[in-house]
Design a protein around this motif. Structure first.
Motif, PDB file in Angstrom:
ATOM      1  N   ALA A  59      16.221-114.607 -41.427  1.00 37.69           N
ATOM      2  CA  ALA A  59      17.269-115.208 -40.580  1.00 37.69           C
ATOM      3  C   ALA A  59      18.440-114.339 -40.011  1.00 37.69           C
ATOM      4  O   ALA A  59      19.013-114.518 -39.081  1.00 37.69           O
TER       5      ALA A  59
ATOM      6  N   ILE B  13      23.393-113.104 -45.408  1.00 40.45           N
ATOM      7  CA  ILE B  13      22.643-112.052 -45.571  1.00 40.45           C
ATOM      8  C   ILE B  13      23.532-110.577 -45.796  1.00 40.45           C
ATOM      9  O   ILE B  13      23.252-109.781 -46.666  1.00 40.45           O
TER      10      ILE B  13
ATOM     11  N   PRO C  40      22.904-118.519 -42.670  1.00 43.08           N
ATOM     12  CA  PRO C  40      21.938-117.434 -42.686  1.00 43.08           C
ATOM     13  C   PRO C  40      22.452-115.999 -42.383  1.00 43.08           C
ATOM     14  O   PRO C  40      22.647-114.999 -43.089  1.00 43.08           O
TER      15      PRO C  40
ATOM     16  N   ILE D  86      11.121-116.918 -40.246  1.00 41.34           N
ATOM     17  CA  ILE D  86      11.328-117.800 -41.453  1.00 41.34           C
ATOM     18  C   ILE D  86      10.329-118.597 -42.283  1.00 41.34           C
ATOM     19  O   ILE D  86      10.004-118.817 -43.181  1.00 41.34           O
TER      20      ILE D  86
ATOM     21  N   HIS E 108      13.523-114.359 -46.467  1.00 40.55           N
ATOM     22  CA  HIS E 108      14.336-115.482 -45.791  1.00 40.55           C
ATOM     23  C   HIS E 108      15.642-115.009 -45.295  1.00 40.55           C
ATOM     24  O   HIS E 108      16.009-115.099 -44.281  1.00 40.55           O
ATOM     25  N   GLY E 109      16.182-114.092 -46.076  1.00 43.02           N
ATOM     26  CA  GLY E 109      17.411-113.508 -45.693  1.00 43.02           C
ATOM     27  C   GLY E 109      17.353-112.568 -44.564  1.00 43.02           C
ATOM     28  O   GLY E 109      18.078-112.857 -43.475  1.00 43.02           O
TER      29      GLY E 109
ATOM     30  N   LEU F  62      21.644-119.465 -48.372  1.00 42.04           N
ATOM     31  CA  LEU F  62      20.849-119.057 -47.538  1.00 42.04           C
ATOM     32  C   LEU F  62      19.705-119.610 -47.280  1.00 42.04           C
ATOM     33  O   LEU F  62      19.241-119.972 -46.132  1.00 42.04           O
TER      34      LEU F  62
ATOM     35  N   SER G  91      19.937-123.263 -46.123  1.00 40.08           N
ATOM     36  CA  SER G  91      20.227-123.503 -44.818  1.00 40.08           C
ATOM     37  C   SER G  91      18.950-123.038 -43.690  1.00 40.08           C
ATOM     38  O   SER G  91      18.791-123.533 -42.620  1.00 40.08           O
ATOM     39  N   ALA G  92      18.461-121.735 -44.327  1.00 37.65           N
ATOM     40  CA  ALA G  92      17.404-121.246 -43.471  1.00 37.65           C
ATOM     41  C   ALA G  92      16.159-122.114 -43.003  1.00 37.65           C
ATOM     42  O   ALA G  92      15.724-122.588 -41.965  1.00 37.65           O
TER      43      ALA G  92
ATOM     44  N   TRP H 115      24.911-124.784 -40.388  1.00 37.62           N
ATOM     45  CA  TRP H 115      23.732-124.274 -41.438  1.00 37.62           C
ATOM     46  C   TRP H 115      22.916-123.178 -40.566  1.00 37.62           C
ATOM     47  O   TRP H 115      22.602-122.200 -41.089  1.00 37.62           O
TER      48      TRP H 115
END
Length: 469
Positions: A163, A88, A84, A182, A159-160, A331, A334-335, A80
């Motif tokens: 990460a 991304i 990201p 994040i 978030h993308g 993403l 997992s982030a 995980w």
């Protein structure tokens, strides 16, 4: 890390998303504030992981407890952690694939006011973040000056982007920056949705909205996030016969080509920097820039080629959006699942100050700048930019759909066009990716002055050019 563990990790994210969706459907509190299932799923994984469940069992049963790492296997968490940074690039490669690139004049005439407003907000996030860092965070808390970029990276980038920049933060000696970014992205998305709904209700009561009169009358399934059977659009048009090639596989291949083109561009610029200004001045910027903004450039270049050469129109935008949405959901889960609460706890006051400063700036910009920059239907057009500036383009789209479900104000069209003159630079674009290396190389003050000049320029264009129309 073997193939079976990678597969299991992906399956677990899928299960978590289903649980998140079930919670969203069953509990009205999540419906009321339109919280995405991926955010819910991410928090479930975070709770079950080493940061919360694992930490509690370690505290009461010692480090030898069987659940000292939570109920999620460490190998799964390792997978995980890497997702990201990979996903991304998929998201950014798909930003412009499958839709005709309009000329600059058309974009400017339709979306110019929103470009000005969006750019003002984004550059303003750098200004307030760098000011806060220079005046308070670095002198009083000893926080790395690169923290000045965190508001824009976390809020506007989401978030993308947060990460995706993790490796850059680690390379430049500010590893905590990735977790703080994040964390800010999570705060931004949640507060953006909450404040967006509050602003819409305020706009209705104050007669600021053109179309919407009462958002509380939305259908129940709309709140649950379920499309009525008779209203369900196609996920995408099948442009190839499955017996020749599965359409989804065909489109994924084009996303891969876009990423590969971006990788080539990045390698070319890295080599150019190495033999020119990097060699002459020992200043290296491109070396620290991640792949994802160049994946977007690869997508644009590929789409320009397809516009001229693809006479069969084989790349379908709706299919591309489904690939993008899949990557974004995975993403986000997992982030958030691998977020370090320890880092946030150790830097809680700076984190809180950054979050509050970012939220305050975005609110002030929407309430005071948007009506002065966007001459017509400012609320419907501005609310989308507010949602995006808080951490998620999808949140901006959702808020636009709530205020103007039929597209009467052309807010959705202008919002889409705006991305062509916005995403390449900020909100996860080239400057967002370069901002941390730039602060690292030149210090926060020169970058503050640069961002202030650009912010004031966009504000001037918005207020004195578009605002007067």
């Amino acid at each position: 890390m073997n193939a079976e563990m990678v597969g299991l990790s992906i399956i677990l994210i899928g299960i978590l998303l289903l649980i998140g969706k079930f919670i969203r459907v069953k509990f009205s509190i999540f419906q009321k504030y339109f919280l995405p299932s991926s955010i819910i799923a991410g928090f479930i994984a975070l709770i079950l992981g080493p940061e919360i469940v694992g930490s509690l069992f370690t505290r009461f049963q010692g480090e030898n407890s069987i659940i000292s790492n939570g109920v999620i296997h460490q190998d799964v968490l390792n997978v995980w952690t890497t997702l990201p940074g990979l996903l991304i690039s998929v998201i950014f490669a798909t930003l412009f694939l499958g839709k005709k690139i309009p000329n600059i004049k058309d974009i400017w005439l339709t979306a110019g006011p929103q470009v000005s407003f969006g750019q003002s907000v984004a550059w303003g996030q750098y200004v307030v973040g760098l000011l806060l860092t220079i005046i308070i965070l670095t002198p009083l808390f000893g926080l790395n000056p690169m923290a000045g970029a965190l508001i824009e990276i976390g809020f506007e980038g989401g978030h993308g982007t947060s990460a995706g920049l993790s490796e850059t933060f680690h390379k430049l000696g500010f590893a905590d920056g990735a977790d703080l970014a994040i964390g800010l992205a999570t705060v931004g998305v949640v507060s953006g949705v909450l404040l967006g709904i509050i602003l819409i209700n305020w706009g209705v009561k104050q007669k600021k909205t053109t179309i919407l009169k009462d958002p509380s009358n939305l259908p129940k399934n709309k709140l649950r996030g379920i499309i009525e059977p008779e209203d369900r659009p196609s996920a995408g048009t099948m442009t190839t016969e499955p017996e020749s090639i599965e359409p989804l596989a065909f489109h994924i291949a084009f996303v891969g080509i876009a990423i590969l083109i971006g990788k080539g561009v990045l390698e070319a610029f890295t080599y150019l920097e190495k033999i020119t200004w990097g060699n002459w001045t020992d200043i290296h910027i491109i070396t620290h820039v991640p792949l994802f903004p160049l994946a977007m450039v690869g997508g644009v270049l590929l789409q320009i080629f397809l516009d001229k050469m693809d006479k069969f129109k084989l790349v379908n935008r709706k299919m591309i959006l489904r690939i993008q949405g899949l990557a974004l959901d995975f993403l986000i889960v997992s982030a958030i699942a691998t977020l370090s609460l320890t880092v946030i706890a150790e830097n809680f006051l700076p984190f809180l100050l950054l979050a509050l400063t970012g939220i305050a700036w975005n609110l002030v910009a929407f309430i005071f700048l948007a009506p002065r920059m966007i001459p017509k239907d400012w609320f419907e057009r501005g609310i989308g930019d507010f949602g995006q500036s808080m951490g998620m383009t999808a949140a901006g789209l959702m808020l636009i759909r709530i205020t103007d479900s039929k597209g009467d104000t052309r807010a959705l069209e202008a919002f889409g066009y705006k991305q062509l003159m916005f995403e390449p630079f900020v909100g996860g674009g080239l400057f967002t990716a370069a901002s941390v290396p730039l602060i690292y190389q030149f210090g926060p003050l020169p970058i503050l002055l640069l961002c202030l000049i650009i912010m004031l320029s966009w504000m001037g264009i918005g207020i004195f050019y578009f605002g007067k129309k």
